[in-house]
Design an enzyme around this catalytic site. Structure first.
Site, PDB file in Angstrom:
ATOM      1  N   ARG A 167      -7.002   3.844  -1.522  1.00 51.55           N
ATOM      2  CA  ARG A 167      -8.066   3.773  -2.519  1.00 51.55           C
ATOM      3  C   ARG A 167      -8.513   5.210  -2.771  1.00 51.55           C
ATOM      4  O   ARG A 167      -9.281   5.790  -1.998  1.00 51.55           O
ATOM      5  CB  ARG A 167      -9.219   2.934  -1.966  1.00 51.55           C
ATOM      6  CG  ARG A 167     -10.534   2.769  -2.800  1.00 51.55           C
ATOM      7  CD  ARG A 167     -10.383   2.616  -4.165  1.00 51.55           C
ATOM      8  NE  ARG A 167     -11.514   2.395  -5.032  1.00 51.55           N
ATOM      9  CZ  ARG A 167     -11.599   3.004  -6.204  1.00 51.55           C
ATOM     10  NH1 ARG A 167     -10.682   3.880  -6.573  1.00 51.55           N
ATOM     11  NH2 ARG A 167     -12.594   2.716  -7.016  1.00 51.55           N
ATOM     12  N   TYR A 180     -20.684   0.333  -5.467  1.00 47.92           N
ATOM     13  CA  TYR A 180     -20.651  -0.220  -4.116  1.00 47.92           C
ATOM     14  C   TYR A 180     -21.986  -0.803  -3.686  1.00 47.92           C
ATOM     15  O   TYR A 180     -22.522  -0.478  -2.620  1.00 47.92           O
ATOM     16  CB  TYR A 180     -20.161   0.846  -3.121  1.00 47.92           C
ATOM     17  CG  TYR A 180     -18.748   1.308  -3.406  1.00 47.92           C
ATOM     18  CD1 TYR A 180     -17.692   0.400  -3.344  1.00 47.92           C
ATOM     19  CD2 TYR A 180     -18.462   2.623  -3.764  1.00 47.92           C
ATOM     20  CE1 TYR A 180     -16.394   0.802  -3.635  1.00 47.92           C
ATOM     21  CE2 TYR A 180     -17.173   3.030  -4.055  1.00 47.92           C
ATOM     22  CZ  TYR A 180     -16.144   2.116  -3.985  1.00 47.92           C
ATOM     23  OH  TYR A 180     -14.860   2.509  -4.262  1.00 47.92           O
ATOM     24  N   HIS A 228      18.545 -13.001   4.567  1.00 48.62           N
ATOM     25  CA  HIS A 228      17.850 -11.883   5.203  1.00 48.62           C
ATOM     26  C   HIS A 228      16.991 -12.391   6.356  1.00 48.62           C
ATOM     27  O   HIS A 228      16.128 -13.247   6.160  1.00 48.62           O
ATOM     28  CB  HIS A 228      16.967 -11.170   4.159  1.00 48.62           C
ATOM     29  CG  HIS A 228      16.297  -9.946   4.690  1.00 48.62           C
ATOM     30  ND1 HIS A 228      14.927  -9.816   4.729  1.00 48.62           N
ATOM     31  CD2 HIS A 228      16.807  -8.804   5.205  1.00 48.62           C
ATOM     32  CE1 HIS A 228      14.613  -8.629   5.238  1.00 48.62           C
ATOM     33  NE2 HIS A 228      15.731  -7.995   5.533  1.00 48.62           N
ATOM     34  N   CYS A 260     -11.619  -2.191   1.509  1.00 43.21           N
ATOM     35  CA  CYS A 260     -12.294  -1.778   0.288  1.00 43.21           C
ATOM     36  C   CYS A 260     -13.298  -2.865  -0.109  1.00 43.21           C
ATOM     37  O   CYS A 260     -13.015  -4.056   0.039  1.00 43.21           O
ATOM     38  CB  CYS A 260     -11.268  -1.592  -0.823  1.00 43.21           C
ATOM     39  SG  CYS A 260     -12.022  -1.110  -2.389  1.00 43.21           S
ATOM     40  N   HIS A 320      16.389  -2.106  11.377  1.00 42.54           N
ATOM     41  CA  HIS A 320      17.520  -1.976  10.453  1.00 42.54           C
ATOM     42  C   HIS A 320      18.482  -0.848  10.827  1.00 42.54           C
ATOM     43  O   HIS A 320      19.634  -0.852  10.409  1.00 42.54           O
ATOM     44  CB  HIS A 320      17.015  -1.736   9.018  1.00 42.54           C
ATOM     45  CG  HIS A 320      16.310  -2.918   8.445  1.00 42.54           C
ATOM     46  ND1 HIS A 320      14.954  -3.111   8.573  1.00 42.54           N
ATOM     47  CD2 HIS A 320      16.765  -3.993   7.733  1.00 42.54           C
ATOM     48  CE1 HIS A 320      14.601  -4.237   7.959  1.00 42.54           C
ATOM     49  NE2 HIS A 320      15.680  -4.791   7.444  1.00 42.54           N
TER      50      HIS A 320
END
Lengths: 564, 564
Positions: A234, A417, A135, A281, A160
């Protein structure tokens, strides 16, 4: 079974032939491009068994002494292969006249070299086991599709969609999908997540409900701009299904002022602002922190970071229209999503008003991602984009904007957080004692090679990403092959950055000689931003109970293939 | 000699008596404040020899079983000491009637316990050897004055200017300075540095010409605001001696505009802006980096950082008056000092115009430092103060301000004050490949105890400073007693910070129990700023050929005093 075996045997024979032709073509082409000074040989043969793919004798031998013309001779030889290819193509097509029928489940069970590697395209099923190593994008990329459909990957990589690619693939066809299995299975409607969108199969899923997933490392830095389907996702709650025609964004006015209710068309009337921004994140690379000691959180690898071109209205313009001004005292802009839990509590977060009102901070109410309407997983129809700031503040499916003297009272602003000392555990944590994460620290990671991989001796290519919060540009990435004893400077790729507004990552690459005799390498990277902040050496001293802010040096260990 | 010895003997006898009284008072007072539950004794005696200061028998014994009243009893006992003190005071004064005459050089030679510790105040000479351990501010502070005058230190710490302090000191008087030695020696005028100002003797001098010096750690964090005389000094050239009446600041106007020539009075007409700002040299803590591998630069310890209250005109106001505006393309404000080398080349540096024009960045043309006109070493009459930015851009003795499309062409902007990979040496360095240092990374250091000191078992008090560039507030300081394996959170002191404008350091302190049986401690500190950037663990991976940006964890090693 006998007939099936016979058919498969014939197909495999075709495939094997094509494989060897292919392998030779690729190998010869590499030669043509390299012009190595050692004498080179091109060997193409037809092989009659499945069991041996070792070239036994050269049916077409190429050898030259004049290295300056060698490449052209190889190219000429390759052109001569056309007839051979056409002949085999004919034989293989004949073999496919009686297609074998497979279910999706059967296809799914063929996803490794041991079980053989099958993929589908439309209703066709292919065994690409022998093609994997050939490939052009590398074996690992093709393996992402193993046991499933090619379409999602071909959609990402338009290269492709060319006839010669389809022709190559056709050689590997082994059958068809059963008619009742051609459409993807439908989801159950009693599930609150039943209406979640269909996701790209390349995503590495860390949680299905809510959906949290990251692109695999080998795709992450393939493109400076992350394609939408593999942009890390997320979600904290089910994805709302919002009607763009009835969608309204509520913007609360200042005391005594008037609130706005903005349709999408209203938002389009504000000047359209477009910027390239990396989102990360807070939990990116948490899985490495978990290795120090258990934390609570999703096991993100290095892929909870992606980059897109975002377009929308500037938040400062919208706030100004609602009559807001920058005030002397500290204030906050609170965002509420239209995603909500069974109690009706919506996702929420806030950023300082000073950032929101600063035109140079370029905070957006984004309605476009890479030139498309936002995908549902990324906040359709409108999300906040806060350049340089942790992903958690980029509220999706935005429903409401307000200004307050205090931060958002959302759980995700006040009880999540935040960073803590390694000494703080769940018995002693005082969430009020730490500021909510806004700007993120400097970060980088290695995406190639993979941890545990085997690399060739000679030269190794190391790739990765680097980014810093607050608009601070990455100015350098240092890479070590010996665990941090000595360092080399990587080449930075990607777009040039505006000073103080370096919102997007830099991709980087280093080609380094593998020290002779080395059997393994401890590869490490660390980035430096334009405030000359650096990543810390190790993870344990920055460990924290939520596993956020995991930005120590990224370390991988690879083996070096022994020379024959 | 005989007479001198006799006199000194008598003086020492007085001193010794006073010492023991003192020691008892201090010790008893500590007891009074602590209310420890163990039985306590107060022992005061008169001692008749120089050789033994060991309390042999208690002439005044205090012992109590009721711990709640013990403290008051001690206090009462102390009050009763007044008469004893007065008696000894009388005897010592009598001994001073025939003062011995010493030269400054003789005094200087008495600066350690081995040679005895002498100091001067005015024309008087004192032997304070026995008082050092009793000094309320700690022995190390008094040792800073050993062999020299007390005035510079008393000027810093006004608490000394009280009659009872002078009375205590009087007990230790041993003579007078010779009359011709009372004024400090004058400098030679042929020296380009001859006109440099007189400096505070507490400063640890890293280079005399140009003058570069830092306050010792034990003074550095005594005050949140560093007193002007011990503010670290980083000069690149001789200090110019400028006449404030004829001083003019040249501000170049934009193309086609008019330039300004501002007198000090003109500068005073701009709104006066006052802010507390920490300045740090890029080379702070270089001496630790040198331990990894040699670098070029002054051997700064941890004191190339200080904090002052600066007042002056905002640069943005002055630039606006000259007709400058923020332009779309990146531009720079170039500063030129009035200090120059023999070729006439002045010190110079630049900052981005965007920072200069941003009122929130609060860049000052400062003419006041802690309420006083700038001291000559700190740029009299006008210097630039660029909050959050490396000291090198805070150009002193400012002569000229201009706006250019490129950074300053000064050596110090383009060929110094830049960071490089550890792999870069003087043969391979390309100064154009790295950005000039502007904002500095997060930093912290331990100022108490000193490296190599011996601390008491039981509890250890650890103090230090922490700061970050770019207005990023320090949100936490983690301290480890075991080299970084476990951490405790220090208490942050100092002024509250404005969000995004945390220009000044935080002082911090941790009182921690010394683990039982521990014979030594490896104390480490690391700070975290509000972008959650942290200091790197070790110095070698951030080593660079100029030894700048030395901000790895600060590590000291101390011994724990064995329990008796």
């Amino acid at each position: 079974m006998g007939e099936r075996r016979g058919l498969k045997g014939l197909q495999k024979q075709c495939s094997a032939t094509m494989l060897l032709l292919h392998r030779a073509v690729v190998s010869a082409f590499r030669h043509a491009c390299r012009f190595k000074s050692t004498s080179s040989k091109l060997c193409i043969q037809a092989c009659s068994t499945n069991d041996s793919f070792q070239p036994q004798c050269p049916s077409l031998t190429f050898s030259g002494n004049n290295s300056s013309t060698r490449g052209w001779r190889v190219m000429g030889t390759l052109l001569g292969l056309g007839a051979v290819l056409a002949y085999h193509d004919h034989r293989c097509k004949a073999a496919q006249e009686l297609p074998r029928i497979y279910t999706r489940e059967e296809v799914r069970s063929h996803s490794s070299p041991e079980t053989r590697i099958w993929v589908t395209l439309g209703s066709e099923v292919f065994d690409v086991t022998e093609f994997v190593d050939l490939h052009p994008g590398g074996p690992s990329k093709l393996m992402l599709a193993a046991g499933g459909p090619l379409e999602p990957f071909w959609a990402l990589y338009a290269v492709h969609n060319q006839s010669h690619v389809r022709e190559i693939l056709a050689q590997y066809k082994i059958g068809e999908l059963s008619p009742e299995d051609k459409a993807p299975s439908t989801l159950k409607t009693s599930d609150p997540y039943a209406d979640d969108p269909i996701r790209h199969p390349a995503l590495k899923v860390n949680s299905q409900r809510p959906f949290n997933a990251e692109p695999p490392p080998e795709l992450l830095t393939e493109n400076y701009i992350t394609p939408n389907p593999i942009f890390f996702t997320r979600n904290h709650l089910p994805v709302p299904n919002l009607d763009p025609d009835t969608y309204r964004l509520h913007v609360e006015g200042p005391p005594g002022g008037q609130s706005l209710s903005l349709s999408l068309d209203d938002l389009y009337q504000f000047p359209k602002h477009e910027i390239t921004v990396t989102l990360q994140c807070a939990g990116n690379r948490r899985s490495e922190m978990t290795q120090v000691k258990e934390v609570r959180g999703l096991e993100w690898s290095i892929g909870a970071i992606s980059t897109a071109r975002w377009a929308g209205a500037r938040l400062c313009d919208v706030l100004a229209q609602a009559g807001h001004q920058l005030c002397e005292t500290e204030a906050h802009v609170c965002f509420e999503g239209l995603d909500s839990d069974p109690t009706g509590t919506a996702y929420g977060a806030s950023i300082p008003l000073a950032r929101a009102m600063d035109p140079e901070a370029e905070v957006l109410l984004a309605y476009e991602m890479n030139g498309q309407p936002l995908p549902r997983d990324h906040g359709f129809p409108v999300r906040v984009v806060v350049p340089g700031v942790v992903g958690a503040r980029h509220v999706k499916w935005l429903g409401k904007v307000s200004v307050a003297s205090e931060e958002s009272y959302s759980h995700w602003q006040r009880r999540d957080y935040k960073g803590f000392s390694p000494s703080v555990d769940w018995d002693t944590v005082d969430f009020d004692s730490a500021p909510s994460i806004q700007e993120l620290p400097v970060q980088s990671a290695i995406t190639e090679p993979k941890d545990g991989a085997t690399v060739e001796s000679g030269e190794v290519t190391i790739k990765g990403y680097a980014w810093s919060g607050g608009g601070r540009a990455v100015i350098r990435v240092d890479v070590s092959l010996d665990g941090g004893l000595t360092w080399q400077v990587a080449k930075l790729d990607g777009e040039e950055q505006c000073p103080r507004k370096a919102w997007a990552w830099r991709l980087w690459e280093l080609q380094a000689p593998v020290p002779a005799g080395q059997k393994e390498l401890n590869i490490v990277c660390k980035a430096i931003d334009d405030s000359y902040n650096v990543q810390p050496d190790t993870m344990a001293p920055i460990w924290n109970l939520r596993g956020v802010l995991s930005n120590a040096w990224h370390r991988i260990h690879v083996h070096v293939r022994a020379n024959p």
